[in-house]
Design a protein around this motif. Structure first.
Motif, PDB file in Angstrom:
ATOM      1  N   THR A 155       0.810  -1.218   0.000  1.00 28.53           N
ATOM      2  CA  THR A 155       0.000   0.000   0.000  1.00 28.53           C
ATOM      3  C   THR A 155       0.843   1.267   0.000  1.00 28.53           C
ATOM      4  O   THR A 155       0.405   2.304  -0.504  1.00 28.53           O
ATOM      5  CB  THR A 155      -0.931   0.025   1.219  1.00 28.53           C
ATOM      6  N   LEU A 156       2.034   1.203   0.575  1.00 25.50           N
ATOM      7  CA  LEU A 156       2.936   2.355   0.620  1.00 25.50           C
ATOM      8  C   LEU A 156       4.352   1.892   0.299  1.00 25.50           C
ATOM      9  O   LEU A 156       4.736   0.772   0.621  1.00 25.50           O
ATOM     10  CB  LEU A 156       2.919   3.016   1.999  1.00 25.50           C
ATOM     11  N   GLY A 157       5.128   2.788  -0.319  1.00 28.92           N
ATOM     12  CA  GLY A 157       6.505   2.456  -0.633  1.00 28.92           C
ATOM     13  C   GLY A 157       6.593   1.637  -1.914  1.00 28.92           C
ATOM     14  O   GLY A 157       5.612   1.491  -2.640  1.00 28.92           O
ATOM     15  N   PRO A 158       7.763   1.139  -2.207  1.00 27.76           N
ATOM     16  CA  PRO A 158       8.984   1.175  -1.404  1.00 27.76           C
ATOM     17  C   PRO A 158       9.844   2.384  -1.737  1.00 27.76           C
ATOM     18  O   PRO A 158       9.463   3.228  -2.545  1.00 27.76           O
ATOM     19  CB  PRO A 158       9.692  -0.108  -1.840  1.00 27.76           C
ATOM     20  N   GLY A 159      11.012   2.423  -1.102  1.00 22.78           N
ATOM     21  CA  GLY A 159      12.030   3.383  -1.483  1.00 22.78           C
ATOM     22  C   GLY A 159      12.843   2.823  -2.639  1.00 22.78           C
ATOM     23  O   GLY A 159      12.431   1.880  -3.315  1.00 22.78           O
ATOM     24  N   GLY A 160      13.985   3.397  -2.860  1.00 22.56           N
ATOM     25  CA  GLY A 160      14.819   2.937  -3.957  1.00 22.56           C
ATOM     26  C   GLY A 160      16.231   3.452  -3.823  1.00 22.56           C
ATOM     27  O   GLY A 160      16.591   4.075  -2.820  1.00 22.56           O
ATOM     28  N   CYS A 161      17.046   3.205  -4.831  1.00 19.10           N
ATOM     29  CA  CYS A 161      18.429   3.669  -4.804  1.00 19.10           C
ATOM     30  C   CYS A 161      18.849   4.100  -6.206  1.00 19.10           C
ATOM     31  O   CYS A 161      18.332   3.596  -7.207  1.00 19.10           O
ATOM     32  CB  CYS A 161      19.363   2.588  -4.271  1.00 19.10           C
ATOM     33  N   TYR A 171      17.031   4.959 -11.373  1.00 19.17           N
ATOM     34  CA  TYR A 171      16.525   4.799 -10.012  1.00 19.17           C
ATOM     35  C   TYR A 171      15.819   3.450  -9.935  1.00 19.17           C
ATOM     36  O   TYR A 171      14.924   3.157 -10.733  1.00 19.17           O
ATOM     37  CB  TYR A 171      15.550   5.930  -9.695  1.00 19.17           C
ATOM     38  N   THR A 172      16.224   2.619  -8.992  1.00 20.37           N
ATOM     39  CA  THR A 172      15.695   1.267  -8.875  1.00 20.37           C
ATOM     40  C   THR A 172      14.908   1.122  -7.583  1.00 20.37           C
ATOM     41  O   THR A 172      15.437   1.403  -6.496  1.00 20.37           O
ATOM     42  CB  THR A 172      16.840   0.231  -8.888  1.00 20.37           C
ATOM     43  N   LEU A 173      13.660   0.703  -7.695  1.00 20.86           N
ATOM     44  CA  LEU A 173      12.847   0.467  -6.508  1.00 20.86           C
ATOM     45  C   LEU A 173      13.347  -0.768  -5.774  1.00 20.86           C
ATOM     46  O   LEU A 173      13.840  -1.720  -6.385  1.00 20.86           O
ATOM     47  CB  LEU A 173      11.381   0.288  -6.890  1.00 20.86           C
ATOM     48  N   LEU A 174      13.184  -0.762  -4.462  1.00 15.99           N
ATOM     49  CA  LEU A 174      13.674  -1.861  -3.633  1.00 15.99           C
ATOM     50  C   LEU A 174      12.623  -2.928  -3.387  1.00 15.99           C
ATOM     51  O   LEU A 174      12.763  -3.750  -2.483  1.00 15.99           O
ATOM     52  CB  LEU A 174      14.172  -1.307  -2.290  1.00 15.99           C
ATOM     53  N   GLY A 175      11.577  -2.927  -4.187  1.00 17.18           N
ATOM     54  CA  GLY A 175      10.528  -3.927  -4.044  1.00 17.18           C
ATOM     55  C   GLY A 175       9.398  -3.621  -5.006  1.00 17.18           C
ATOM     56  O   GLY A 175       9.465  -2.668  -5.786  1.00 17.18           O
ATOM     57  N   PRO A 176       8.327  -4.415  -4.949  1.00 14.83           N
ATOM     58  CA  PRO A 176       7.179  -4.170  -5.825  1.00 14.83           C
ATOM     59  C   PRO A 176       6.568  -2.801  -5.542  1.00 14.83           C
ATOM     60  O   PRO A 176       6.406  -2.416  -4.380  1.00 14.83           O
ATOM     61  CB  PRO A 176       6.203  -5.300  -5.460  1.00 14.83           C
ATOM     62  N   PRO A 177       6.206  -2.051  -6.581  1.00 17.61           N
ATOM     63  CA  PRO A 177       5.686  -0.699  -6.348  1.00 17.61           C
ATOM     64  C   PRO A 177       4.236  -0.702  -5.894  1.00 17.61           C
ATOM     65  O   PRO A 177       3.423  -1.517  -6.333  1.00 17.61           O
ATOM     66  CB  PRO A 177       5.821  -0.038  -7.725  1.00 17.61           C
ATOM     67  N   ASP A 182       7.826   5.831  -2.090  1.00 17.91           N
ATOM     68  CA  ASP A 182       8.375   6.917  -1.278  1.00 17.91           C
ATOM     69  C   ASP A 182       8.569   8.196  -2.091  1.00 17.91           C
ATOM     70  O   ASP A 182       8.317   9.301  -1.602  1.00 17.91           O
ATOM     71  CB  ASP A 182       9.720   6.501  -0.680  1.00 17.91           C
ATOM     72  N   ALA A 183       9.032   8.053  -3.337  1.00 13.48           N
ATOM     73  CA  ALA A 183       9.279   9.238  -4.159  1.00 13.48           C
ATOM     74  C   ALA A 183       7.982   9.972  -4.483  1.00 13.48           C
ATOM     75  O   ALA A 183       7.956  11.204  -4.563  1.00 13.48           O
ATOM     76  CB  ALA A 183       9.997   8.845  -5.450  1.00 13.48           C
ATOM     77  N   VAL A 184       6.887   9.232  -4.676  1.00  5.00           N
ATOM     78  CA  VAL A 184       5.584   9.861  -4.906  1.00  5.00           C
ATOM     79  C   VAL A 184       5.120  10.579  -3.642  1.00  5.00           C
ATOM     80  O   VAL A 184       4.583  11.691  -3.701  1.00  5.00           O
ATOM     81  CB  VAL A 184       4.549   8.815  -5.358  1.00  5.00           C
ATOM     82  N   ALA A 185       5.339   9.951  -2.491  1.00 14.95           N
ATOM     83  CA  ALA A 185       4.973  10.602  -1.228  1.00 14.95           C
ATOM     84  C   ALA A 185       5.731  11.914  -1.061  1.00 14.95           C
ATOM     85  O   ALA A 185       5.149  12.938  -0.668  1.00 14.95           O
ATOM     86  CB  ALA A 185       5.256   9.666  -0.054  1.00 14.95           C
TER      87      ALA A 185
END
Length: 433
Positions: A155-161, A171-177, A182-185
């Motif tokens: 429902t929320l996240g993830p972040g990325g690197c 930019y790579t997300l650290l899990g399923p979007p 986090d970037a949208v938040a």
């Protein structure tokens, strides 16, 4: 190609504002694909046609700008840029909030929405357009889709690197979007804050963005306002505000043809419950917790692979250290590191044994401040980040016992660390012994 950095965006916006292209920059952003969801389009209207490439931009700048706003729900990371404060920001909700702020200056009012005659009765309350186009639709949709109890749905996240700090391109997300990474938040909170600011005192957008995000690494003139987004968003939004706006947007989505079917079996009470849960979780994750940066931590690989943390599940010891800045940050040995930019960075984290305090690595975690604090202290906000944010959060989430013990590095070995000034400061903190 230009770096996917906020500095590049500011330069492009400044070039676009230098001549009249027949549309405002936020309108151009919508023409390129931002704000393409049913709720956002219902509030701001249909986008204009995509104009020819502006002569004030070179080919690479125009290509980057078009790519950043090409909507792709399956790959939200493509619309993100690295900000000078070290955070990652999705530009779509940011510019949607900016457009609402500009429209309010002209006396614009939010459209009203009437339910279709064949729909079950449900009031459609007035909504705040600033929240509607930035966060309410994405947040409400995310928790609406998860209401069936699917524990695998995020429902929320993830972040990325990022692949590179100086020249970020990927930019790579650290899990399923989820619908709210986090970037949208971050982009949504910034859109609300900057839209509010613009409605009160309109200025050139390049100046607005430069003043809010800073430039370069964001530290030349102290921390930029963007590093306070969570605090400022929490103050502006207040208790209950986000819940009200998410509920209002869900009721609007219920009467819009593209989304009616999604809510046809959702009654008023369930809409309220979804909004409550969505607002509560968002505020807890993004406003109530300390800022956590991931992509800027550059560490040497440990001499051997770190081991899983096999100490008691809720360790009670946290040595506080300081680190002299070096070209390659040695903080990979610490569990967490506090940077001078006001962000907390994860080193080995909660789950891996650190190499911070000989003889105690398996008994607790190490938190290091970057800098020399023999005669000076970190700034008050950076102190509060650990004292009032990180430690209470760790207790609240079960990572630490409530009766944890806090010690300075010098108490655990032969060292002056964390410096006299910082040591005397932590002597006043809860848990110090």
């Amino acid at each position: 190609l230009p770096p996917r950095h906020m500095d590049s965006v500011v330069q492009i916006v400044e070039a676009l504002e230098s001549t009249d292209h027949g549309v405002t920059v936020p309108e151009l952003v919508r023409a390129l694909g931002a704000c393409s969801t049913p709720g956002c389009r219902a509030v701001l209207g249909d986008p204009p046609e995509v104009p020819p490439a502006p002569p004030t931009l070179n080919h690479d700048q125009w290509w980057l700008f078009t790519q950043l706003f090409r909507h792709d729900a399956a790959a939200p990371e493509r619309g993100a840029v690295l900000a000078p404060d070290g955070s990652t920001v999705t530009l779509g909700p940011l510019f949607a909030g900016i457009e609402v702020g500009l429209k309010r200056v002209t006396g614009w009012h939010v459209p009203t929405f009437e339910p279709p005659v064949d729909a079950p009765p449900m009031d459609v309350p007035p909504m705040d357009a600033l929240y509607a186009v930035t966060i309410a639709e994405a947040l409400g949709t995310s928790f609406l889709l998860a209401r069936d109890g699917d524990t695998n749905r995020t429902t929320l996240g993830p972040g990325g690197c990022w692949d590179d700090v100086d020249d970020p391109q990927n930019y790579t997300l650290l899990g399923p979007p989820s619908p709210v990474p986090d970037a949208v938040a971050n982009g949504a909170m910034d859109g609300v804050l900057l839209g509010t600011q613009l409605a009160k005192a309109p200025i050139q957008l390049a100046d607005l963005l430069r003043g809010y995000y800073g430039t370069g690494n964001g530290t030349e003139k102290g921390r930029p306002p963007s590093s306070y987004r969570q605090r400022d968003f929490g103050v502006l939004t207040g208790p209950g505000k986000l819940e009200k706006e998410v509920e209002a947007m869900l009721r609007v989505l219920r009467v819009l043809p593209p989304t009616r079917e999604l809510l046809e079996d959702v009654g008023p009470e369930e809409v309220t419950a979804i909004a409550q849960r969505a607002a509560r979780d968002f505020m807890e994750v993004y406003v109530g917790h300390p800022r956590l940066g991931r992509h800027r931590l550059q560490v040497r690989p440990p001499p051997t692979s770190p081991s899983p943390h096999r100490c008691p599940r809720h360790p009670t010891a946290i040595p506080v250290t300081h680190l002299q800045p070096t070209p390659v940050d040695p903080s990979g040995s610490r569990s967490f590191v506090v940077g001078s930019d006001g962000y907390l960075y994860q080193g080995r984290g909660w789950d891996w044994v650190g190499a911070h305090t000989k003889g105690y690595n398996t008994k607790g975690f190490g938190v290091g401040y970057v800098g020399d604090f023999s005669t000076t202290l970190p700034d008050p906000d950076t102190i509060a980040l650990v004292r009032d944010g990180f430690l209470p959060c760790a207790v609240r989430t079960g990572r630490l016992q409530r009766n944890y013990t806090l010690r300075g590095h010098r108490q655990m070995g032969h060292t002056d660390c964390p410096g006299n000034s910082l040591f005397h400061e932590i002597e006043t903190w809860r848990g110090f012994k």
